[in-house]
Design a protein around this motif. Structure first.
Motif, short mmCIF file in Angstrom:
data_model
loop_
_atom_site.label_atom_id
_atom_site.label_comp_id
_atom_site.label_asym_id
_atom_site.label_seq_id
_atom_site.Cartn_x
_atom_site.Cartn_y
_atom_site.Cartn_z
N GLU A 47 -11.21 29.82 -17.89
CA GLU A 47 -11.32 31.00 -18.21
C GLU A 47 -9.89 31.81 -17.62
O GLU A 47 -9.72 32.87 -17.84
CB GLU A 47 -12.50 31.91 -17.86
N MET A 48 -9.23 30.93 -16.74
CA MET A 48 -8.07 31.69 -16.18
C MET A 48 -6.88 31.60 -16.68
O MET A 48 -5.77 31.84 -16.19
CB MET A 48 -8.09 30.92 -14.56
N ASP A 49 -7.07 31.11 -18.08
CA ASP A 49 -5.67 31.16 -19.11
C ASP A 49 -4.39 30.40 -18.20
O ASP A 49 -3.50 30.84 -17.97
CB ASP A 49 -5.37 32.61 -19.28
N ILE A 50 -4.56 29.26 -18.23
CA ILE A 50 -3.40 28.15 -17.54
C ILE A 50 -2.58 28.04 -18.50
O ILE A 50 -2.90 26.92 -19.43
CB ILE A 50 -4.13 26.91 -16.83
N LYS A 51 -1.32 28.44 -18.71
CA LYS A 51 -0.39 28.42 -19.72
C LYS A 51 1.14 27.75 -19.22
O LYS A 51 1.74 26.95 -19.67
CB LYS A 51 -0.09 29.64 -20.46
N SER A 52 1.33 28.03 -18.00
CA SER A 52 2.66 27.58 -17.46
C SER A 52 2.24 26.60 -16.08
O SER A 52 1.40 26.45 -15.70
CB SER A 52 3.34 28.77 -17.01
N VAL A 53 3.56 26.23 -15.75
CA VAL A 53 3.54 25.17 -14.56
C VAL A 53 3.01 26.26 -13.35
O VAL A 53 2.41 25.57 -12.54
CB VAL A 53 5.00 24.75 -14.46
#
Length: 467
Positions: free
Chosen positions: A417-423
């Motif tokens: 749920e933590m929206d991991i999109k970038s490095v």
């Protein structure tokens, strides 16, 4: 409730009297007979058992002490046995019941049965098997009963976990007791007997060896924690457990039951999580005992034989002298101590002396480096760069603050749920996992048997909870 509102005031008096060993032996004899009887023990049989014991240990001192304790004089062992039985009844250990055929039966009181059971285990050095508790917990959680009667299963799991932790603490304390005991042994034979007979049979063989091999609690720990975590997230199951607890009158209301259930689940989880640390402390305590045992043997064998033994002898004498007397080191030592050493002062130094004269140390010579001017623009650029790196650094406090901000009012959140999109997001998640083991953060991470497959990253699913 006060303890002595359930137990008579004079209940423990017989176990603190000069005849405590006599009374404890009598109680154990009655307890053994009572354990194999369906209706209690006939009074006549109890009198016979006590009479036989008195005849075996009969002595003038026992007769005198019994007469002083009971306050009456008795002519025969049978009369003394009857008085002992009356004493046990007066202090609350037994109850005598008369049936319709006028036959009298002796029954141990309910609290006496529980206390005697514990005392008998202590006397016999009884050790529980750790694997039994862990296997019972695992078996109960994954049994059909967990689906049909989860409230009963939860209580059983709690009891097994509580007993397991207490027995591990008992093992830890037991090793400490043996360590203190072996330090009091003076002869090598006594140290070796204590180590290879007492400690090995009572601690190593009964508990420690099985704890590290067949009774290793790690076999089922992961699966137990996984099941407890599943229960904690299953609101429907928690409602069923709460309803069952209220119906069985364990709690007065559903809300009270839910609060108690959460505390129970947390206790089980924390117990199995901290078990590794407790077992490490047990390993350390066992290593301490081994070192103490070895040092005692060395001291006993080499005392007065080599320099180490002579120093130990002198220090032991000084310790006893300081403890028992006013210290006056101007007085000459006793002959047995004075004879140990032959120290004399060196009067001269010649060419064959082993003495090495000290050499003069020259102060180091330094070279002056001419100063130079740093370009102000480059300096400012470096300062800004350093500040940016410091702001981006993921310290424990910053990661903890980020997790608390994400949780807000929630008790837990999944990693997916933590929206991991970038490095940067992915690196921060790694730090969240890593810092969760610290006691100084306000959250913990429970990993699940799932993986999250994102556009750029793949990572194990986990639940991040407030502590």
């Amino acid at each position: 409730m006060n303890l002595f509102s359930r137990i008579p005031d004079r209940f423990f008096s017989i176990l603190s009297s000069p005849l405590k060993e006599f009374y404890s032996d009598i109680l154990f004899l009655i307890y053994d007979e009572y354990s194999i009887s369906a209706m209690g023990v006939k009074r006549e049989d109890c009198v016979r058992i006590i009479t036989s014991y008195i005849e075996e240990v009969e002595s003038d001192s026992l007769d005198t002490e019994l007469m002083e304790d009971i306050g009456e004089a008795a002519q025969s062992p049978r009369d003394r046995a009857s008085m002992v039985l009356r004493k046990l009844e007066d202090t609350g250990w037994i109850e005598i019941e008369t049936f319709t055929d006028y036959t009298q039966y002796v029954n141990l009181t309910d609290y006496a049965i529980k206390i005697l059971d514990v005392l008998k285990k202590i006397r016999d050095g009884y050790e529980e098997e750790f694997q039994g508790y862990v296997f019972d917990t695992y078996n109960n959680l994954y049994s059909e009963g967990a689906d049909k009667h989860p409230d009963i299963i939860l209580e059983k799991v709690y009891d097994s976990t509580y007993s397991l932790i207490n027995n591990l603490k008992s093992l830890y304390s037991n090793i400490k007791t043996y360590t203190e005991r072996i330090l009091e042994e003076k002869e090598a034979s006594e140290v070796l007997s204590s180590h290879f007979i007492d400690y090995k049979s009572e601690v190593i063989d009964k508990s420690y060896h099985r704890l590290k091999t067949s009774d290793n609690v790690s076999k089922y720990r992961v699966r137990i924690l996984r099941k407890i975590s599943d229960w904690e997230r299953n609101n429907k199951l928690l409602d069923r457990i709460a309803k069952g607890m209220v119906e069985r009158e364990r709690y007065k209301s559903i809300d009270d039951a839910k609060e108690g259930i959460i505390k129970t689940l947390n206790f089980i989880q924390e117990g199995y999580r901290d078990m590794g640390r407790l077992m490490e402390e047990i390993d350390k305590r066992n290593a301490q005992y081994t070192r103490a045992s070895l040092n005692q043997v060395r001291h006993a064998l080499y005392s007065n034989r080599d320099t180490r033994g002579q120093l130990a002898e002198v220090l032991a004498w000084l310790s006893g002298y300081i403890k028992g007397n006013d210290v006056n080191f101007k007085d000459p030592p006793p002959e047995e101590i004075d004879a140990i050493h032959s120290i004399y002062s060196q009067g001269y130094i010649d060419d064959s002396s082993l003495y090495k004269p000290r050499k003069t140390i020259r102060a180091p010579q330094f070279e002056v480096i001419e100063g130079f001017e740093l370009d102000e623009a480059l300096k400012n650029e470096k300062v800004i760069s350093i500040k940016e790196k410091m702001q981006k650094s993921l310290t424990r406090d910053r990661v903890n603050a980020f997790v608390m901000d994400v949780l807000k009012e929630r008790a837990s959140i999944r990693a997916s749920e933590m929206d991991i999109k970038s490095v940067e997001d992915f690196i921060r998640l790694i730090y969240i996992f890593a810092f969760s083991q610290s006691k100084r953060v306000g959250y913990r991470v429970d990993r699940l048997d799932e993986r999250v497959e994102g556009e750029m990253f793949s990572f194990p699913e986990a639940v991040i909870r407030r502590k």
